[in-house]
Each structure stands twice: as structure tokens, then as C-alpha cells.
Design a protein around this motif. Structure first.
Motif, PDB file in Angstrom:
ATOM      1  N   ALA A 214     -58.302  -2.869 -38.778  1.00 37.44           N
ATOM      2  CA  ALA A 214     -58.013  -1.705 -38.397  1.00 37.44           C
ATOM      3  C   ALA A 214     -56.892  -0.814 -38.927  1.00 37.44           C
ATOM      4  O   ALA A 214     -57.201   0.641 -38.999  1.00 37.44           O
ATOM      5  CB  ALA A 214     -57.180  -1.747 -36.942  1.00 37.44           C
ATOM      6  N   ASN A 218     -61.428   3.295 -42.134  1.00 41.43           N
ATOM      7  CA  ASN A 218     -61.446   4.544 -41.547  1.00 41.43           C
ATOM      8  C   ASN A 218     -62.767   4.932 -40.566  1.00 41.43           C
ATOM      9  O   ASN A 218     -63.065   5.759 -40.168  1.00 41.43           O
ATOM     10  CB  ASN A 218     -61.461   5.816 -42.721  1.00 41.43           C
ATOM     11  N   PRO A 220     -65.604   3.737 -37.350  1.00 40.24           N
ATOM     12  CA  PRO A 220     -65.286   3.191 -36.034  1.00 40.24           C
ATOM     13  C   PRO A 220     -65.109   1.582 -36.120  1.00 40.24           C
ATOM     14  O   PRO A 220     -65.893   1.009 -36.881  1.00 40.24           O
ATOM     15  CB  PRO A 220     -66.422   3.721 -35.299  1.00 40.24           C
ATOM     16  N   THR A 249     -60.716   4.229 -31.940  1.00 42.67           N
ATOM     17  CA  THR A 249     -61.445   4.549 -32.944  1.00 42.67           C
ATOM     18  C   THR A 249     -63.048   5.055 -32.677  1.00 42.67           C
ATOM     19  O   THR A 249     -63.888   5.620 -33.425  1.00 42.67           O
ATOM     20  CB  THR A 249     -61.680   3.550 -34.049  1.00 42.67           C
TER      21      THR A 249
END
Length: 349
Positions: A214, A218, A220, A249
Motif C-alpha cells: 500500500a 500507486n 488499486p 484505493t
């Protein structure tokens, strides 16, 4: 029939382990396993993630751990590092089987959503080449070589330690917060996957490893085949804190069909009906929203319930979603559209 796109299967491993005739098993089936061309077509499944995976040695304690998982609590011991050369050789054999299916014309290895759409429209199975545990990658150059071969999804670990991080072990009741996060090599691997637009799969990764992904990626956040820990306390399922990270995200979770991971009692036994799945879906939808939930069967890699014995039975599961109160648009999102959305946002950033 509602189309289905699936987040995970182990069909290639089944082919190699059985020493099976690829064309015959794929085209005609042999009455075993969960997937072949006929059953995919009967169930409306037009594609999914086809996994490359290197086997781990059986625990040396002499315990039948599959039987032990029928009566929790349990915690399966797994060996640590396995040989990278042997893992790469094995994964190349699996990739060769997938390539053979593509050359035969009934399947396409897809590198973009447009290619998935073309395969679907052309009546071919759309396959994503996925690596489950990065033991098949010795260095960044190897990752680039796999990428040129079509690799578009990678889980840094399976449920064991490797050079890149720590997998979450099989345990019930269990918590994915076990062990340290990604190694420095693992962090570099995730960053390089991000630069290549290779999806980084969180399934099998422990909690600190998920947190590292995470921080680095960058894209999802995606877990291809998992469940909700709030429903079933398997170490393989995602906690609410992890689901919150994925939701932040606009990421996605594919629901794992494995009976032992979705049953609230954790028993590795079949069950009747679809209630455990619906309980997981309800919770995932609550945490991730209607755009963040999909399917990740684990066909040919897990024990299935009574009423979903193989891919041909998928329409019954989708009908159960409708009977549960999900509208037609939501069922289609879960069945395939959410996968198309997250793949487009991952591969075409």
C-alpha cells in the motif's frame, strides 16, 4: 447467461501434476477437477487468472493436514525458502501448457482489457498469466522476461516465506498479522511491477506485507482470491483494516470459493447452498462498495461446496445472489464488470 470472469484458478498445476494430455483434458475433460473448456462454457466463464505456482514440500511431521483442517483449530507448518531454479523450471512448464492452449486456438493470453474483450467476442477463453509466489523471479531482469511472455499479475508470496516476503500461513482461527513485511528485494519487486503495470496481488501476503504494498504502489490494491475475516477467522481472509486500505484505493477483492476459508467454523468440508458466500459478499460490499467486489474461485486449487462442484455450476451461484436481493446490475459487476474496471485502471495508468 451472465458472463463470469474469475480471479484465480490452478488448472495449469492440475495438468502438470497429473501428467495429463493438455488438449484432451482441456477440450473434453476427464471427470476430475473443476475446469475444462466445456465446463467453462457451460458456466458462462469467459476468462480469468491462470496461476503459475511452485509446490512446497509436505510438512515433515507426518500429519495429514488436509484431514486436520476438518476440525479446527489448526496451524499448518510450511517450510521456508524453496529453490528458485526449480521453481522457475516448474513455472515454465505451466506457462508452456498455457501457451499450448493459445496455439490450439481456444484461448488467448491477454495483456490488456481490449484483448480480453476481443477474446470474449471471438469465443475464446481470455487468460491472464499470473504468478502466485515470486520464486520464479530471480532478479529484475527475470521479471522483465516474464513480462514479455505475458505476465500481467504477480503475488509476491504464496503462504510461505521467500526472498521477497512472508506469506500468511494456513490457520484457523488465525490472523494475517504474522511475521515481518516485505524484504528490501520485495519492495523493489513491487516498485518494478508498478512501473511495468503488473498487478500486485495481495492474496497470501501477510498484514505487514500488505501495508508495504500500500505504501509503495500507486495502483488499486487487489486481492484476487480472499474472504472477509469478520465472517470467517481464517488467516487467509482480510481484516476490516485491510479492506479499508483496499477501499481507499478503489481496489477490489475476488471472493475465494474454498470451503474451509469461507465457512464461519473454519472446517475444510463441503457445505450445501451458498449462504457462506453470501455472508462474505455482504460484508465485502459493505466495506468496499459495489465496485470493489468480484469473484476469485480458486478452482482446481481448493475444496468446493456441494452446490458449486465446478465451473459449470456458476449460474446457480449467480441466481442465489439475485434471490438474496442483489439487483441485476450488481450481479453483473460482481460476475465480471468489476474485474474489467480494475484491470483497466491497473494496466492503463
Amino acid at each position: 447467461m451472465i458472463p463470469v470472469f474469475d480471479g484465480h484458478n490452478d488448472f495449469l498445476q492440475r495438468l502438470v501434476v497429473e501428467g495429463a494430455d493438455t488438449a484432451k483434458i482441456w477440450g473434453e475433460g476427464d471427470g476430475t477437477g473443476h475446469i475444462d473448456l466445456r465446463r467453462l462454457q457451460a458456466g458462462g466463464m469467459f476468462g480469468g487468472f491462470f496461476a503459475l505456482w511452485a509446490p512446497t514440500p509436505d510438512p515433515a511431521d507426518g500429519i495429514d493436514w488436509k484431514a486436520r483442517q476438518q476440525n479446527p483449530p489448526y496451524a499448518v507448518p510450511l517450510d521456508g525458502l524453496i529453490d528458485t531454479g526449480a521453481a522457475t523450471e516448474h513455472m515454465m512448464r505451466l506457462a508452456g501448457r498455457l501457451d499450448a492452449l493459445e496455439r490450439a486456438g481456444s484461448l488467448s493470453i491477454c495483456r490488456s482489457v481490449a484483448e480480453i474483450t476481443d477474446a470474449k467476442d471471438g469465443g475464446r477463453i481470455a487468460a491472464i498469466l499470473h504468478m502466485e509466489g515470486a520464486e520464479g523471479i530471480a532478479d529484475p531482469e527475470t521479471l522483465h522476461a516474464w513480462h514479455r511472455m505475458g505476465l500481467r499479475s504477480l503475488g509476491p508470496v504464496w503462504s510461505r516465506q521467500n526472498a521477497y516476503g512472508h506469506g500468511v500461513p494456513f490457520a484457523f482461527p488465525g490472523d494475517p498479522d504474522s511475521g515481518p513485511g516485505l524484504s528490501e528485494a520485495g519492495k523493489r519487486l513491487v516498485a518494478e511491477c508498478d512501473s511495468l503495470r503488473v498487478l500486485v496481488d495481495l492474496a497470501h501476503l501477510n498484514a505487514k506485507g500488505v501495508e508495504d504494498v500500500a505504501r509503495i504502489s500507486n495502483a488499486p490494491l487487489v486481492s484476487t482470491h480472499s474472504g472477509a475475516h469478520a465472517v470467517a477467522q481464517s488467516s487467509r481472509n482480510l481484516t476490516d483494516a485491510q479492506l479499508d486500505m483496499i477501499a481507499a484505493t478503489s481496489g477490489l477483492v475476488g471472493l475465494n470459493f474454498a470451503a474451509g476459508f469461507v465457512r464461519p467454523d473454519g472446517r475444510r468440508l463441503p457445505f450445501d447452498g451458498f449462504d457462506p458466500y453470501l455472508r462474505h459478499l455482504d460484508h465485502l460490499l459493505e466495506k468496499l462498495g459495489e465496485d470493489g467486489v468480484a469473484l476469485g474461485s480458486d478452482f482446481d486449487g481448493a475444496l468446493m461446496p456441494t452446490h458449486l462442484p465446478d465451473a459449470a455450476a456458476l449460474p446457480a451461484f449467480l441466481a442465489a445472489m439475485t434471490e438474496h436481493g442483489y439487483g441485476a446490475e450488481l450481479v453483473e459487476k460482481i460476475a465480471w464488470k468489476n474485474w474489467m474496471s480494475v484491470l483497466k485502471r491497473t494496466w492503463e495508468r
